[in-house]
Design a protein around this motif. Structure first.
Motif, PDB file in Angstrom:
ATOM      1  N   ASP A 189       0.839  -1.197   0.000  1.00 33.67           N
ATOM      2  CA  ASP A 189       0.000   0.000   0.000  1.00 33.67           C
ATOM      3  C   ASP A 189       0.870   1.242   0.000  1.00 33.67           C
ATOM      4  O   ASP A 189       1.976   1.245   0.544  1.00 33.67           O
ATOM      5  N   ASP A 190       0.337   2.303  -0.595  1.00 36.43           N
ATOM      6  CA  ASP A 190       1.021   3.590  -0.585  1.00 36.43           C
ATOM      7  C   ASP A 190       0.086   4.629   0.019  1.00 36.43           C
ATOM      8  O   ASP A 190      -0.871   5.062  -0.624  1.00 36.43           O
ATOM      9  N   PHE A 191       0.369   4.959   1.287  1.00 33.53           N
ATOM     10  CA  PHE A 191      -0.451   5.943   1.993  1.00 33.53           C
ATOM     11  C   PHE A 191       0.281   7.272   2.139  1.00 33.53           C
ATOM     12  O   PHE A 191      -0.072   8.074   2.985  1.00 33.53           O
ATOM     13  N   GLY A 192       1.318   7.462   1.310  1.00 33.67           N
ATOM     14  CA  GLY A 192       2.136   8.659   1.489  1.00 33.67           C
ATOM     15  C   GLY A 192       2.995   8.487   2.723  1.00 33.67           C
ATOM     16  O   GLY A 192       3.425   7.381   3.061  1.00 33.67           O
ATOM     17  N   ASN A 193       3.245   9.590   3.430  1.00 27.95           N
ATOM     18  CA  ASN A 193       4.036   9.498   4.658  1.00 27.95           C
ATOM     19  C   ASN A 193       3.242   8.771   5.740  1.00 27.95           C
ATOM     20  O   ASN A 193       2.006   8.823   5.755  1.00 27.95           O
ATOM     21  N   VAL A 194       3.949   8.109   6.636  1.00 23.57           N
ATOM     22  CA  VAL A 194       3.314   7.329   7.693  1.00 23.57           C
ATOM     23  C   VAL A 194       3.867   7.780   9.033  1.00 23.57           C
ATOM     24  O   VAL A 194       5.088   7.917   9.200  1.00 23.57           O
ATOM     25  N   ILE A 195       2.975   8.019   9.993  1.00 20.94           N
ATOM     26  CA  ILE A 195       3.425   8.471  11.315  1.00 20.94           C
ATOM     27  C   ILE A 195       3.686   7.283  12.237  1.00 20.94           C
ATOM     28  O   ILE A 195       4.693   7.230  12.919  1.00 20.94           O
ATOM     29  N   ASN A 196       2.769   6.308  12.252  1.00 17.38           N
ATOM     30  CA  ASN A 196       2.947   5.146  13.118  1.00 17.38           C
ATOM     31  C   ASN A 196       2.700   3.868  12.308  1.00 17.38           C
ATOM     32  O   ASN A 196       1.544   3.460  12.125  1.00 17.38           O
ATOM     33  N   PRO A 197       3.763   3.247  11.810  1.00 20.12           N
ATOM     34  CA  PRO A 197       3.576   2.075  10.927  1.00 20.12           C
ATOM     35  C   PRO A 197       2.791   0.947  11.579  1.00 20.12           C
ATOM     36  O   PRO A 197       2.018   0.255  10.911  1.00 20.12           O
ATOM     37  N   MET A 198       2.957   0.758  12.878  1.00 16.27           N
ATOM     38  CA  MET A 198       2.232  -0.313  13.571  1.00 16.27           C
ATOM     39  C   MET A 198       0.719  -0.103  13.462  1.00 16.27           C
ATOM     40  O   MET A 198      -0.037  -1.033  13.154  1.00 16.27           O
ATOM     41  N   ILE A 199       0.289   1.137  13.678  1.00 17.80           N
ATOM     42  CA  ILE A 199      -1.140   1.443  13.608  1.00 17.80           C
ATOM     43  C   ILE A 199      -1.630   1.316  12.161  1.00 17.80           C
ATOM     44  O   ILE A 199      -2.709   0.778  11.899  1.00 17.80           O
ATOM     45  N   VAL A 200      -0.830   1.788  11.221  1.00 17.22           N
ATOM     46  CA  VAL A 200      -1.230   1.716   9.811  1.00 17.22           C
ATOM     47  C   VAL A 200      -1.368   0.255   9.370  1.00 17.22           C
ATOM     48  O   VAL A 200      -2.355  -0.121   8.722  1.00 17.22           O
ATOM     49  N   GLU A 201      -0.399  -0.575   9.753  1.00  7.92           N
ATOM     50  CA  GLU A 201      -0.508  -1.996   9.384  1.00  7.92           C
ATOM     51  C   GLU A 201      -1.745  -2.630  10.011  1.00  7.92           C
ATOM     52  O   GLU A 201      -2.422  -3.451   9.384  1.00  7.92           O
ATOM     53  N   GLY A 202      -2.050  -2.232  11.237  1.00  5.59           N
ATOM     54  CA  GLY A 202      -3.257  -2.748  11.890  1.00  5.59           C
ATOM     55  C   GLY A 202      -4.516  -2.369  11.128  1.00  5.59           C
ATOM     56  O   GLY A 202      -5.451  -3.171  10.994  1.00  5.59           O
ATOM     57  N   GLN A 203      -4.534  -1.143  10.598  1.00 11.01           N
ATOM     58  CA  GLN A 203      -5.681  -0.723   9.784  1.00 11.01           C
ATOM     59  C   GLN A 203      -5.780  -1.570   8.516  1.00 11.01           C
ATOM     60  O   GLN A 203      -6.875  -1.950   8.083  1.00 11.01           O
ATOM     61  N   VAL A 204      -4.641  -1.872   7.930  1.00 15.93           N
ATOM     62  CA  VAL A 204      -4.652  -2.689   6.710  1.00 15.93           C
ATOM     63  C   VAL A 204      -5.153  -4.101   7.036  1.00 15.93           C
ATOM     64  O   VAL A 204      -6.011  -4.652   6.335  1.00 15.93           O
ATOM     65  N   HIS A 205      -4.634  -4.690   8.116  1.00 16.26           N
ATOM     66  CA  HIS A 205      -5.096  -6.036   8.501  1.00 16.26           C
ATOM     67  C   HIS A 205      -6.622  -6.074   8.645  1.00 16.26           C
ATOM     68  O   HIS A 205      -7.293  -6.967   8.121  1.00 16.26           O
ATOM     69  N   GLY A 206      -7.134  -5.098   9.397  1.00 17.53           N
ATOM     70  CA  GLY A 206      -8.569  -5.088   9.665  1.00 17.53           C
ATOM     71  C   GLY A 206      -9.388  -4.866   8.408  1.00 17.53           C
ATOM     72  O   GLY A 206     -10.460  -5.454   8.239  1.00 17.53           O
ATOM     73  N   GLY A 207      -8.872  -4.014   7.528  1.00 14.69           N
ATOM     74  CA  GLY A 207      -9.573  -3.769   6.267  1.00 14.69           C
ATOM     75  C   GLY A 207      -9.607  -5.012   5.397  1.00 14.69           C
ATOM     76  O   GLY A 207     -10.643  -5.349   4.813  1.00 14.69           O
ATOM     77  N   ILE A 208      -8.479  -5.702   5.329  1.00 10.04           N
ATOM     78  CA  ILE A 208      -8.449  -6.937   4.536  1.00 10.04           C
ATOM     79  C   ILE A 208      -9.459  -7.933   5.102  1.00 10.04           C
ATOM     80  O   ILE A 208     -10.204  -8.584   4.355  1.00 10.04           O
ATOM     81  N   ALA A 209      -9.487  -8.040   6.429  1.00 14.98           N
ATOM     82  CA  ALA A 209     -10.408  -9.005   7.049  1.00 14.98           C
ATOM     83  C   ALA A 209     -11.850  -8.698   6.654  1.00 14.98           C
ATOM     84  O   ALA A 209     -12.639  -9.612   6.372  1.00 14.98           O
ATOM     85  N   GLN A 210     -12.195  -7.422   6.615  1.00 13.69           N
ATOM     86  CA  GLN A 210     -13.569  -7.090   6.223  1.00 13.69           C
ATOM     87  C   GLN A 210     -13.794  -7.361   4.737  1.00 13.69           C
ATOM     88  O   GLN A 210     -14.880  -7.773   4.322  1.00 13.69           O
ATOM     89  N   GLY A 211     -12.756  -7.138   3.929  1.00 14.51           N
ATOM     90  CA  GLY A 211     -12.879  -7.440   2.503  1.00 14.51           C
ATOM     91  C   GLY A 211     -12.974  -8.935   2.245  1.00 14.51           C
ATOM     92  O   GLY A 211     -13.750  -9.386   1.385  1.00 14.51           O
ATOM     93  N   VAL A 212     -12.191  -9.706   2.979  1.00  9.81           N
ATOM     94  CA  VAL A 212     -12.276 -11.164   2.860  1.00  9.81           C
ATOM     95  C   VAL A 212     -13.653 -11.629   3.338  1.00  9.81           C
ATOM     96  O   VAL A 212     -14.277 -12.502   2.730  1.00  9.81           O
ATOM     97  N   GLY A 213     -14.128 -11.005   4.408  1.00  7.88           N
ATOM     98  CA  GLY A 213     -15.472 -11.328   4.888  1.00  7.88           C
ATOM     99  C   GLY A 213     -16.505 -11.115   3.798  1.00  7.88           C
ATOM    100  O   GLY A 213     -17.358 -11.975   3.547  1.00  7.88           O
ATOM    101  N   GLN A 214     -16.413  -9.984   3.100  1.00 12.53           N
ATOM    102  CA  GLN A 214     -17.370  -9.713   2.022  1.00 12.53           C
ATOM    103  C   GLN A 214     -17.259 -10.755   0.914  1.00 12.53           C
ATOM    104  O   GLN A 214     -18.269 -11.232   0.395  1.00 12.53           O
ATOM    105  N   ALA A 215     -16.042 -11.108   0.535  1.00 13.14           N
ATOM    106  CA  ALA A 215     -15.852 -11.978  -0.625  1.00 13.14           C
ATOM    107  C   ALA A 215     -16.178 -13.442  -0.313  1.00 13.14           C
ATOM    108  O   ALA A 215     -16.623 -14.172  -1.196  1.00 13.14           O
ATOM    109  N   LEU A 216     -15.931 -13.853   0.924  1.00 12.27           N
ATOM    110  CA  LEU A 216     -16.080 -15.287   1.221  1.00 12.27           C
ATOM    111  C   LEU A 216     -17.262 -15.634   2.121  1.00 12.27           C
ATOM    112  O   LEU A 216     -17.810 -16.737   2.015  1.00 12.27           O
ATOM    113  N   LEU A 217     -17.619 -14.748   3.030  1.00 17.36           N
ATOM    114  CA  LEU A 217     -18.461 -15.178   4.150  1.00 17.36           C
ATOM    115  C   LEU A 217     -19.756 -14.403   4.329  1.00 17.36           C
ATOM    116  O   LEU A 217     -20.795 -14.980   4.642  1.00 17.36           O
ATOM    117  N   GLU A 218     -19.682 -13.088   4.190  1.00 21.06           N
ATOM    118  CA  GLU A 218     -20.769 -12.245   4.682  1.00 21.06           C
ATOM    119  C   GLU A 218     -21.810 -11.952   3.602  1.00 21.06           C
ATOM    120  O   GLU A 218     -21.489 -11.892   2.428  1.00 21.06           O
TER     121      GLU A 218
END
Lengths: 791, 154
Positions: free
Chosen positions: A665-694
């Motif tokens: 992902d390219d979000f431009g500058n990043v202040i806290n990579p740990m938090i940004v990665e957490g946002q990506v994880h959670g977003g993927i989970a919701q996208g996977v939920g849409q595609a496979l489960l929900e």
């Protein structure tokens, strides 16, 4: 945790201590002295006329304080709930926004619509009494299915929205697009369902309202992503109250994902009842009510065509979409399938001509509004599914087809044919990085190895674009928004050197208390643990627009940056006075003011103290060290990236296993990579939920919600999901002071297309729609008999 | 009304409650221990997990009366004074929480998991946490935190 210069570091979150020790304060944790409890009687029918309501038996039940119906609210002249964005159709007429009463007056229009509210001493008593309310309904045939609702003779959800049409809207250059198709060497067509989802933040909605007769002040604690916006709606549109007499507090909020942006009936009723009864009224949704009444997301039916020349160069894109609005037009519902959707249909590509038509449709289902990504996941799904399908038809590597059409890294700012001016991006780079991470070249060997085990393997790419940092006020105003979308910040130094930051953004999991503190710490040279971030209370923060559309850092953070700059400018004058120098000679860095070419310096804390104890102070300068700034962005930001999913399907069971997931992902500058990665994880989970489960399912005859609990609606659980391989490139946003773009929605935008491209690759057919449940996958295998190995 | 007595976080408590009172209601509404959350009404989400006599229990699935005489530990009682439980530390260190709503139940389930299985694999952790729904994190960091917490609990 006292070091400075924390930008770009994965600082542990300041807010976590209270959450891991059970000391968070969510709305349902709040109890006010003398409070009564509200319970809503809800419609069991999708569509019915209310002939009569008899509350006499219920009123006599133990503990009942009051029972109100829609007629009681009408008698008090309470306004209907509003939609804050007016979309004009092809005919130039505004959308149809039929009256939405907080409690139904004559008609109920979806299962779960409010029929009456019981207010009692305890929640159990209110619930018990509601069972004794007698309602006589004339049950009507409902309009449930999106496509059926537009057919002649379909039941009419609202008399003032003929044909169930909310609007018939288009965007783009039809003539140019038709001309592009006329000269095409190849046209690819896809038919796509973007399944309806229930946002399901883990904290159900809740509201506690109280009225203080002595001060004439009404306070409501509520699960909101934007307390000032909610206050504005309640005061200016629903109740006609002065804003200074209403306080909205959104305390700790347990996730939102868009669903807590909106003004809902229940908090409106609690607000009204607390004033009427002169005692606090509390309401908390249970999960069953949440499924019935939280605004749902997505629910599009789309046919799209992509025109290409003989080399696979995109010439034109035509998109025809039906979007379900549900029974009432929710707060931002109209904007989601229009301005947040069609404007993103260029994707990462140079497609020169694009034309989209969108019909928004009323049905007897719960309202549909923004859910994580809001329009942009739907756009990415269309673009990335049709590009993948086109590559397969042209027998081209899907990565190669994308490369032939990418907007080049040196082409920015880039004007698309659908109004957006992309700020920056390196699309070929994120794709090639993702290909490296997943060993794209090694896929055929892995597919062959899977085939030997009797398994179907597939790989799918999704190169997404999103418009975040919502939004330039003049632009959205010209498109029908009823508000400006700037953000505010106030930074207050305390005399002893610590700092309070008051932000109009709202954190409901995003970690603002940490990220914003890092930002302020870095700018003002104050240790992070000396910075307190305050949000969510209209009585404390400046007027602010709240959090949605991945806007908090790009817009809210930029406001904080501006406020910090003002403090630095004022600080220079104070420091110059203390150092007996000219302000023009004072420079600032790392928390210290200094005079160039001398050893004179004054730390920020001394400047702050001097501003509050101005015994030796510039004569023409106000005391105090506190600044407020408002930031209205010059443009949207355009985060982008590439996700690649690799799946292995068991043809005997239809179960799809995610073998690997990479995200660059390219979000431009990043202040806290740990938090940004957490946002990506959670977003993927919701996208996977849409595609496979929900998927929200209504019975198309009765309109009953068939997926009304976590037993029936498949939420992604730990054992449904893989770990993710996440990386980033950094192409700064050129138009905001932080160079940041926003990261909250990316995963949910990118993931569904990546996964469905992988599944359709494995199955060798495009003929499967989300969610790709084991049953659907198995049925597709039976009807299409895919070959195990690559040809 | 029924009298219910139990030991909660080391303190003996006794209250007269309606017989239908769930353990989670007893904790939240009668004792004011609001760290235990309610995220659903079908015993699916796990936001309400507490320990009853050392084992994890969804406190929405049992009546307060059924816990009569039990030792109950909630998220508020997990730390030893100001010293956090290793699993709490692990959740913070690994960014295993975002909105924090599922977190108390998730931590209580994780502690019980590790008590029963001191060396859980990723697969075991994912399987064991199937009864705790998180909507924010995608579980990636929760799995990492439980692994780290398991090591720290040794």
């Amino acid at each position: 945790m006292t070091e400075l210069g924390s930008i770009g570091k994965s600082v542990r979150r300041k807010e976590d201590y209270r959450f891991i020790t059970g000391q968070g304060h969510y709305t349902d944790d709040i109890n006010r002295p003398g409070q009564a409890h509200a319970y809503f009687l809800r419609s069991p029918h999708a569509f019915a006329r209310i002939k009569s309501i008899d509350i006499s038996a219920a009123s006599a039940k133990p503990g009942v304080v009051a029972i109100y119906t829609g007629k009681d609210m009408a008698a008090d002249k309470v306004g209907g709930l509003i939609c804050g964005w007016t979309v004009k159709g092809k005919d130039g007429q505004p959308h149809k926004a039929p009256r939405h009463d907080a409690i139904a007056v004559e008609c109920v229009r979806h299962v779960g619509d409010q029929v009456a509210v019981v207010i009692a001493e305890t929640y159990a008593q209110a619930k018990d009494a509601a069972e004794a309310i007698e309602v006589d309904y004339e049950v009507l045939k409902p309009a449930i299915d999106l496509r059926d609702a537009l057919k002649p003779g379909a039941p009419q959800v609202h008399a003032d929205a003929p044909g169930n049409l909310c609007y018939d809207w288009d965007f783009g250059d039809k003539a140019a697009t038709d001309a592009a198709f006329a000269k095409a060497a190849h046209v690819t067509r896809v038919e796509l369902l973007n399944n309806r989802l229930s946002p399901n933040p883990m904290e159900p909605r809740s509201a506690v309202a109280e009225y203080d007769r002595g001060t004439d002040m009404t306070t409501v604690y509520v699960t909101s992503q934007n307390p000032h916006v909610l206050r504005l709606i309640l005061c200016a549109f629903v109740f006609g109250l002065p804003e200074h007499k209403v306080r909205v507090v959104a305390p700790d909020v347990g996730g939102g994902f868009g669903s807590k942006i909106f003004n809902y009936p229940e908090e409106t009723v609690a607000f009204w009842a607390a004033r009427k009864l002169r005692r606090p009224v509390k309401w908390t949704s249970d999960r069953s009510e949440a499924f019935l009444t939280d605004a749902h997301g997505r629910d599009h039916y789309t046919i799209a065509h992509l025109a290409m020349d003989k080399d696979g160069k995109f010439l034109g894109l035509k998109v025809d979409t039906l979007a379900n609005m549900g029974a009432y037009l929710s707060t931002f519902a109209s904007a989601v399938p229009t301005y947040l959707y069609a404007l993103l249909l260029a994707g990462q590509y140079t497609t020169p001509a694009i034309y989209a038509e969108v019909k928004a449709v009323f049905t007897n289902t719960a309202p549909v509004d923004a859910y994580r990504g809001a329009g942009r996941p739907e756009a990415t799904y269309v673009v990335e599914r049709i590009v993948e399908a086109a590559a397969r038809e042209l027998k081209l590597d899907p990565a190669e087809l994308r490369r032939r059409n990418f907007i080049a890294a040196d082409a920015f700012p880039y004007q698309t044919p659908v109004a957006c001016v992309y700020d920056s991006g390196q699309y070929a780079l994120t794709l090639s990085e993702a290909q490296k991470m997943i060993d794209y070249a090694g896929f055929p060997a892995r597919k062959a190895a899977s085939a030997k085990q009797g398994k179907l393997r597939g790989i799918g790419i999704s190169c997404y674009i999103e418009a975040c940092g919502i939004a330039p006020s003049a632009v959205v105003g010209s498109l029908g928004a009823g508000v400006g979308l700037w953000e505010s910040a106030k930074i207050r130094f305390n005399p002893t050197g610590s700092v309070c930051v008051y932000t109009g953004s709202h954190s409901h999991g995003q970690g603002h208390e940490t990220t914003f503190a890092q930002l302020v710490s870095d700018k003002l040279g104050v240790p992070i643990d000396q910075v307190e971030v305050v949000h969510g209370d209209t009585a404390q923060i400046p007027m602010g627009m709240g959090t949605y559309g991945s806007r908090s850092l790009a817009v809210g953070g930029s406001a904080i940056s501006k406020a910090a700059d003002k403090l630095i400018e004022k600080g220079k004058k104070i420091a110059a006075h203390l150092m007996e120098a000219s302000p023009a000679d004072v420079s600032y860095g790392n928390g210290v003011f200094s005079v160039a070419g001398t050893d004179k310096s004054v730390p920020m804390a001394a400047v702050a103290f001097t501003a509050y104890v101005p015994h030796n102070y510039p004569a023409d300068l106000e005391p105090g060290f506190e600044e407020t700034a408002f930031y209205d962005p010059a443009n949207f930001t355009f985060p982008s990236g590439c996700h690649i999913a690799e799946v292995e399907i068991d043809p005997d069971t239809g179960i799809t296993k995610i073998a690997n997931w990479v995200a660059v992902d390219d979000f431009g500058n990043v202040i806290n990579p740990m938090i940004v990665e957490g946002q990506v994880h959670g977003g993927i989970a919701q996208g996977v939920g849409q595609a496979l489960l929900e998927g929200v399912v209504y019975d198309t005859e009765s309109g009953q919600l068939l997926t009304g609990s976590f037993l029936d609606y498949t939420m992604p659980r730990a054992d449904d999901l893989p770990s993710y391989n996440v990386a980033m490139t950094h192409t700064p946003c050129p138009h905001n002071p932080l160079g940041v773009k926003g990261c909250g929605e990316a995963g949910a935008i990118a993931a569904p297309a990546a996964l469905m491209n992988a599944i359709t690759d494995a199955l060798g057919t495009e003929a499967i729609q989300m969610p790709a449940t084991p049953l659907k996958v198995w049925q597709t295998i039976q009807s299409h008999k895919p070959a195990l190995a690559a040809e | 009304m029924t009298q219910v007595s139990m030991t909660v976080n080391g303190k003996t408590v006794s209250r007269d409650v309606e017989p239908r009172t769930l353990l989670v209601q007893f904790l939240r509404e009668h004792l004011g221990l609001t760290g235990t959350h309610v995220g659903c009404d079908t015993s699916q989400c796990g936001a309400c997990v507490v320990h009853v006599d050392g084992r994890s229990v969804k406190s929405c699935t049992i009546l307060a009366a059924m816990a009569n005489g039990s030792q109950v530990t909630t998220i508020e009682g997990l730390a030893n004074g100001d010293t956090l439980h290793p699993m709490q530390e692990a959740f913070r260190d690994n960014h295993a929480l975002q909105c924090g709503f599922c977190t108390p139940g998730m931590i209580m389930s994780a502690v019980d998991l590790v008590n029963r299985n001191p060396n859980p694999s990723e697969e075991t952790i994912r399987h064991e946490l199937e009864g705790n729904i998180c909507r924010c994190t995608g579980y990636h960091n929760i799995v990492k935190a439980v692994q780290a917490g398991a090591q720290a609990m040794k």
